[in-house]
Design an enzyme around this catalytic site. Structure first.
Site, mmCIF file in Angstrom:
data_model
loop_
_atom_site.group_PDB
_atom_site.id
_atom_site.type_symbol
_atom_site.label_atom_id
_atom_site.label_comp_id
_atom_site.label_asym_id
_atom_site.label_seq_id
_atom_site.Cartn_x
_atom_site.Cartn_y
_atom_site.Cartn_z
ATOM 1 N N ILE A 111 -35.290 45.637 -43.963
ATOM 2 C CA ILE A 111 -34.483 44.475 -44.321
ATOM 3 C C ILE A 111 -33.673 44.038 -43.119
ATOM 4 C CG2 ILE A 111 -32.586 43.666 -45.782
ATOM 5 C CD1 ILE A 111 -33.691 45.602 -47.919
ATOM 6 N N HIS B 193 -30.515 42.776 -42.260
ATOM 7 C CA HIS B 193 -29.243 42.747 -42.988
ATOM 8 C C HIS B 193 -28.281 41.742 -42.372
ATOM 9 C CE1 HIS B 193 -30.029 46.169 -45.539
ATOM 10 N NE2 HIS B 193 -30.264 46.965 -44.519
ATOM 11 N N CYS C 255 -61.065 47.181 -42.983
ATOM 12 C CA CYS C 255 -60.204 47.735 -44.045
ATOM 13 C C CYS C 255 -60.099 46.669 -45.119
ATOM 14 C CB CYS C 255 -58.832 48.068 -43.462
ATOM 15 S SG CYS C 255 -57.585 48.370 -44.723
ATOM 16 N N CYS D 163 -56.807 51.674 -51.366
ATOM 17 C CA CYS D 163 -57.858 52.693 -51.523
ATOM 18 C C CYS D 163 -57.551 53.927 -50.689
ATOM 19 C CB CYS D 163 -59.233 52.140 -51.187
ATOM 20 S SG CYS D 163 -59.706 52.309 -49.462
HETATM 21 C C1 LIG Z 1 -34.782 55.110 -45.635
HETATM 22 C C2 LIG Z 1 -34.230 54.237 -44.553
HETATM 23 C C3 LIG Z 1 -34.070 52.879 -44.789
HETATM 24 C C4 LIG Z 1 -33.562 52.032 -43.798
HETATM 25 N N1 LIG Z 1 -33.513 50.706 -44.017
HETATM 26 C C5 LIG Z 1 -33.122 49.873 -43.021
HETATM 27 C C6 LIG Z 1 -33.140 48.472 -43.213
HETATM 28 O O1 LIG Z 1 -33.555 47.982 -44.265
HETATM 29 N N2 LIG Z 1 -32.695 47.677 -42.212
HETATM 30 C C7 LIG Z 1 -32.242 48.181 -41.034
HETATM 31 O O2 LIG Z 1 -31.824 47.410 -40.168
HETATM 32 N N3 LIG Z 1 -32.237 49.510 -40.813
HETATM 33 C C8 LIG Z 1 -32.671 50.363 -41.780
HETATM 34 N N4 LIG Z 1 -32.678 51.713 -41.573
HETATM 35 C C9 LIG Z 1 -32.151 52.237 -40.327
HETATM 36 C C10 LIG Z 1 -33.094 52.198 -39.156
HETATM 37 O O3 LIG Z 1 -34.393 52.572 -39.526
HETATM 38 C C11 LIG Z 1 -32.562 53.129 -38.086
HETATM 39 O O4 LIG Z 1 -31.214 52.842 -37.846
HETATM 40 C C12 LIG Z 1 -33.316 52.990 -36.794
HETATM 41 O O5 LIG Z 1 -34.691 53.143 -36.986
HETATM 42 C C13 LIG Z 1 -32.822 53.991 -35.793
HETATM 43 O O6 LIG Z 1 -33.569 53.840 -34.617
HETATM 44 P P1 LIG Z 1 -33.393 54.832 -33.414
HETATM 45 O O7 LIG Z 1 -34.193 54.250 -32.303
HETATM 46 O O8 LIG Z 1 -31.977 55.110 -33.192
HETATM 47 O O9 LIG Z 1 -34.005 56.206 -33.928
HETATM 48 P P2 LIG Z 1 -35.514 56.739 -33.990
HETATM 49 O O10 LIG Z 1 -36.437 55.716 -34.465
HETATM 50 O O11 LIG Z 1 -35.488 58.021 -34.728
HETATM 51 O O12 LIG Z 1 -35.879 57.003 -32.468
HETATM 52 C C14 LIG Z 1 -35.416 58.107 -31.759
HETATM 53 C C15 LIG Z 1 -36.550 58.584 -30.902
HETATM 54 O O13 LIG Z 1 -36.069 59.572 -30.016
HETATM 55 C C16 LIG Z 1 -37.090 60.482 -29.765
HETATM 56 N N5 LIG Z 1 -36.500 61.719 -29.282
HETATM 57 C C17 LIG Z 1 -35.563 62.474 -29.868
HETATM 58 N N6 LIG Z 1 -35.264 63.544 -29.114
HETATM 59 C C18 LIG Z 1 -36.047 63.464 -28.015
HETATM 60 C C19 LIG Z 1 -36.204 64.284 -26.862
HETATM 61 N N7 LIG Z 1 -35.498 65.397 -26.694
HETATM 62 N N8 LIG Z 1 -37.107 63.923 -25.932
HETATM 63 C C20 LIG Z 1 -37.846 62.787 -26.084
HETATM 64 N N9 LIG Z 1 -37.727 61.985 -27.161
HETATM 65 C C21 LIG Z 1 -36.839 62.316 -28.102
HETATM 66 C C22 LIG Z 1 -37.753 60.632 -31.109
HETATM 67 O O14 LIG Z 1 -39.088 61.076 -30.965
HETATM 68 C C23 LIG Z 1 -37.666 59.227 -31.694
HETATM 69 O O15 LIG Z 1 -38.848 58.485 -31.524
HETATM 70 C C24 LIG Z 1 -33.162 52.579 -42.559
HETATM 71 C C25 LIG Z 1 -33.315 53.938 -42.328
HETATM 72 C C26 LIG Z 1 -33.874 54.765 -43.299
HETATM 73 C C27 LIG Z 1 -34.089 56.195 -43.016
#
Ligand SMILES: Cc1cc2nc3c(=O)[nH]c(=O)nc-3n(C[C@H](O)[C@H](O)[C@H](O)COP(=O)(O)OP(=O)(O)OC[C@H]3O[C@@H](n4cnc5c(N)ncnc54)[C@H](O)[C@@H]3O)c2cc1C
Ligand SMILES: Cc1cc2nc3c(=O)[nH]c(=O)nc-3n(C[C@H](O)[C@H](O)[C@H](O)COP(=O)(O)OP(=O)(O)OC[C@H]3O[C@@H](n4cnc5c(N)ncnc54)[C@H](O)[C@@H]3O)c2cc1C
Lengths: 466, 311
Positions: free
Chosen positions: A57, A59, A409, A446
């Site tokens: 979403i 937001h 697909c 599927c």
């Molecule tokens: C159920 C759910 C619903 C959500 N709904 C929404 C929504 O509707 N709208 C919205 O805006 N947000 C939503 N969010 C939030 C959003 O998905 C997250 O805030 C966002 O994906 C975070 O991104 P990130 O890059 O911080 O983390 P991540 O995507 O987890 O990326 C971190 C990366 O770091 C890498 N990493 C970690 N440690 C190391 C290391 N030591 N060495 C190398 N790589 C490493 C990992 O492999 C990973 O790929 C939702 C989250 C969840 C769980």
């Protein structure tokens, strides 16, 4: 544009740990400038952590804590991502949300939420009476009393968002280093050394966008500002034949544990039910649970009974990087030339581009000279949403390249042309899940009954795994 | 976009659709066209390499691909047209269907339309099974295609969910791929196949049939490492690297539903009368699109008898 570096170079101006939606957005933002950039992720694809498993979403930030950093970055990020999605072709739909009240207390709360929205700078909400509510959503379960409409809450393609950022950063010269886990970090006077399973990399400045592991990376510097608690959100995706049941994002009235269980259309033409919210200790616990699925079915049956008669095409779980603090944990550690981007819990997709701007500014205050700003190379991401014309319906495209008329697909109507294009894209998929995020192949009803073997063969021929 | 017309349009070139095409030509219809979304016609038997096809219709037993090849050549001999790699995507009129294929978009209008789109097994998500999402999870249909059509690596120890006819087909397919079937689970008190089939396969392939056993959860991160099950004696983990979800059929009813045909709440198939007419005049449904599930020869016989009954 980013500084191009020769393949053997292992020293960068900035290294970013984590190629989720946040790290990829930061890499893209910094790629506007004369910097050499390294984007590292332990997984075999970008966006393969929490960023692949959310409710997708866009937001408005109407229910954030007014005045918080999250409130500011979500509302700025909303505008930036909306424009970016238009520019590069990421699918989104302006469906709007209805916050549905199921009891008197929730009904009374709607006007408070409306005030909160105003405090967050969002003025477009309006109350919807019970008759108007059922007119808008005839399949809503019985017992709803009214709703608050939030027309600005939209749905977006989350996979293509991360992919677009990373693709653009890479085309601008940033180095994407996948399958590379940062195991230890050491410092010298001017450089960070990242010790990884693929050898050492050096960087003058370091950004920690490691999501669930941002506290672990912080610990390498001795910082203990927060602890990440994985908060699992389980989700169910219903078949496309359910799509006509629902027109808006149906939100519950929020509680302290998160946004509660929603029913929402997806840009891919499905309907999503979820997420749950459960604090765990294992940062890899992305499995779904018997209790969680039963809970979702029970909630779903109340919100929209007809939905539960439809087939479920996907079940998954994402882990929110929750901390003990209510706000994002973004901080500059100037003496270390190090920025932590932690606690990006439930709004990181929306806020990503604004977080990236914020991090850029923090790096500048700590003395990083960005150099000249330039334009990024234009990119175009294949639209995966149902709102545009999909390739199998595009007569001109098929006439030019007949493989766009060859559906592989069947459930998601993904053509060989789309799969071929993904295989030779700047960040090609290495496994079936990654191909699914780029094309939707095998993600349909599927679940591979018809196309699993064929898709697997296409991937294996291209050098990927199953 | 191309526009065309036929006397009879059949969607789905499985046993039911092909048999109907042959009968239609024999009864004198001139323009009969069968639409098939796969690169090859034949339906499920195309990838079902074990024996057990053809008893009631062809009066001899053979393997699936042979059976499919027979029907394809009979259909072509009869003068009906088969368009492969062609998907019927939606309705654009009462009896007009839009197609897509590498040759582009087309709208075909027909005097009559037969839907013969078959059925598939429910996969892991459709059955709402909890746990991790590792590699190594199949339906019998996807397993057969991996093993027989693509010769792909499967694993070494499999658990089969379900104990119907098709589950025994999974046992044979796994054996062909050198995968040991360690258990076959059913939550029912008995298997739901013929006794000879069960005894035959159980003796030959030595797996244990576990009745009253429910699958709780899939285990393993990248690759399946086991399944957690609930048996009458309590919970248990069965180690395996492959899980095959068999049976639990759902009709491939997308086109029927998109056309707004009346559907059965129970079988999720279009509702038909004794002449196989759906709620829309001139539109018929046959084969496994109409559950309960039938063998290929029964589907084919349904296809060939449709014409003698109706037209
Ligand atoms: C159920 C759910 C619903 C959500 N709904 C929404 C929504 O509707 N709208 C919205 O805006 N947000 C939503 N969010 C939030 C959003 O998905 C997250 O805030 C966002 O994906 C975070 O991104 P990130 O890059 O911080 O983390 P991540 O995507 O987890 O990326 C971190 C990366 O770091 C890498 N990493 C970690 N440690 C190391 C290391 N030591 N060495 C190398 N790589 C490493 C990992 O492999 C990973 O790929 C939702 C989250 C969840 C769980
Ligand atoms: C693993 C397995 C083993 C089996 N073993 C046996 C056996 O030993 N003996 C036996 O008698 N039976 C067996 N069966 C059952 C038998 O295969 C089926 O009864 C039979 O194939 C059903 O025929 P059908 O024509 O109704 O459908 P299908 O064979 O499923 O054919 C339907 C066709 O329609 C096509 N189609 C669907 N939608 C569209 C669309 N929109 N546009 C274009 N084309 C479309 C599909 O691609 C497919 O080719 C087995 C089934 C399975 C799954």
């Amino acid at each position: 544009m980013a500084k191009r570096v020769a393949p053997h170079v292992r020293t960068f101006d900035v290294a970013i740990i984590g190629a989720g939606v946040v790290g990829a957005a930061i890499a893209r933002e910094l790629a506007h400038f004369e910097l050499s950039i390294l984007l590292i992720d332990a997984k075999s694809d970008v966006g393969a952590g929490t960023s692949k498993a959310n409710t997708a979403i866009l937001h408005t930030g109407f229910d954030m804590v007014p005045g918080s950093l999250e409130s500011r970055l979500v509302s700025r990020g909303y505008a930036l991502l909306r424009d970016y999605a238009r520019e590069v072709g990421i699918s989104f739909e302006s469906c709007g949300a209805l916050l549905v009240a199921w009891n008197d207390e929730e009904l009374a709360n709607l006007s408070k939420i409306q005030e909160k929205a105003i405090a967050n700078g969002y003025h477009e909400t309006y109350l919807v009476g019970v008759d108007a509510l059922y007119a808008k959503e005839p399949h809503l379960g019985s017992g709803a009393l009214g709703a608050l409409a939030v027309p600005g809450e939209w749905i977006i393609d989350p996979w293509s968002t991360t992919l677009a950022y990373a693709t653009q950063a890479k085309s601008a010269g940033a180095i994407l280093q996948l399958n590379t886990r940062v195991e230890r970090i050491s410092q010298s006077a001017h450089l960070h050394t990242l010790h990884t399973n693929q050898g050492e990399f050096e960087a003058r400045y370091l950004v920690n966008a490691a999501g669930l592991y941002s506290d672990v990376i912080d610990a390498e510097f001795g910082f203990e500002d927060f602890v990440v608690t994985p908060r699992r959100g389980e989700l169910m995706v219903f078949d496309k034949l359910a799509r006509s049941l629902v027109s808006h994002i149906l939100l519950p009235v929020p509680s302290s544990m998160g946004k509660g269980v929603l029913v929402s259309p997806t840009v891919f033409g499905n309907v999503m039910l979820g997420p749950t919210a459960e604090n765990l200790s294992d940062k890899r616990a992305t499995e779904s649970s018997i209790a969680g699925l039963a809970f979702l079915q029970e909630k779903g049956r109340k919100i929209m009974p007809a939905l539960l008669d439809e087939e479920i095409t996907a079940i998954y779980a994402g882990l929110r990087a929750a901390t003990e603090h209510p706000d994002f944990q973004i901080s500059l550690h100037a003496p270390q030339r190090y920025v932590t981007v932690g606690g990006i819990r439930s709004t990181g997709l929306t806020a990503s581009m604004a977080i990236a701007e914020h991090v850029r500014d923090l790096l500048t205050t700590s003395g990083l000279d960005l150099g000249q700003q330039g334009d990024l190379p234009a990119i175009h991401i294949p639209a995966l949403g149902e709102s545009g014309v999909r390739p199998y319906l595009n007569d001109e495209l098929i006439a030019a390249t007949p493989s766009y008329g060859e559906i592989v697909c069947h459930c998601e109507r993904v053509t060989r042309g789309e799969i071929d294009a993904a295989m030779i894209s700047p960040i090609p998929p290495r496994d079936q899940a990654a191909l699914g995020r780029r094309t939707r192949a095998t993600l349909g009803r599927c679940q591979g009954f018809y196309c699993h073997a064929e898709v697997r063969a296409l991937l294996e021929n291209a050098g990927g795994a199953l | 976009m191309k526009v065309s017309g036929v006397d009879l349009l059949i969607v789905g070139a499985g046993p039911a659709g092909l048999a109907a095409a042959i009968a239609a030509k024999q009864s004198g219809l001139s323009r009969v066209r069968v639409i098939e979304r796969e690169r090859e016609a034949g339906g499920v038997p195309r990838h079902s390499f074990h024996t057990g096809y053809g008893m009631r219709d062809l009066h001899r037993v053979m393997n699936g691909p042979r059976y499919a090849a027979r029907y394809i050549s009979h259909t072509l001999d009869s003068g009906a047209e088969i368009s492969t790699s062609t998907t019927a995507i939606d309705w654009v009129g009462e009896r007009t269907i839009a197609l897509t294929s590498p040759r582009g978009l087309e709208e075909v209008t027909a005097d009559r339309i037969i839907l013969a789109t078959g059925a598939r097994e429910r996969g892991r998500n459709a059955r709402v099974v909890a746990g991790t999402r590792p590699a190594g999870i199949y339906t019998t249909g996807s397993l057969q295609q991996s093993v027989y059509l693509r010769h792909q690596e499967i694993g070494s120890r499999a658990v089969i969910i379900g104990a119907e006819h098709v589950s025994f087909s999974a046992v044979m397919t796994l054996a062909h791929a050198n995968v040991e079937t360690v258990a076959m689970l059913t939550s029912e008190a008995h298997h739901q196949s013929y006794f000879p089939l069960h005894w035959g396969t159980a003796l030959r392939y030595r797996y244990s049939l576990r009745t009253k056993t429910e699958l709780l959860e899939i285990l393993g991160r990248d690759r399946v490492s086991g399944v957690r099950v609930l048996t009458p004696r309590g919970e248990e983990v069965i180690e395996c690297d492959t899980v095959v979800f068999s049976a639990d059929w759902i009709p491939d009813h997308e086109l029927a539903r998109r056309g707004g045909l009346q559907m059965s709440d129970v079988t999720k198939s279009p509702i038909v009368n004794h002449l196989h007419e759906t709620s829309r005049a001139g539109v018929y449904a046959i084969g496994n699109l109409l559950l309960p599930i039938k063998s290929a020869d029964q589907c084919a016989l349904e296809g060939s008898s449709l014409l003698s009954k109706n037209w």
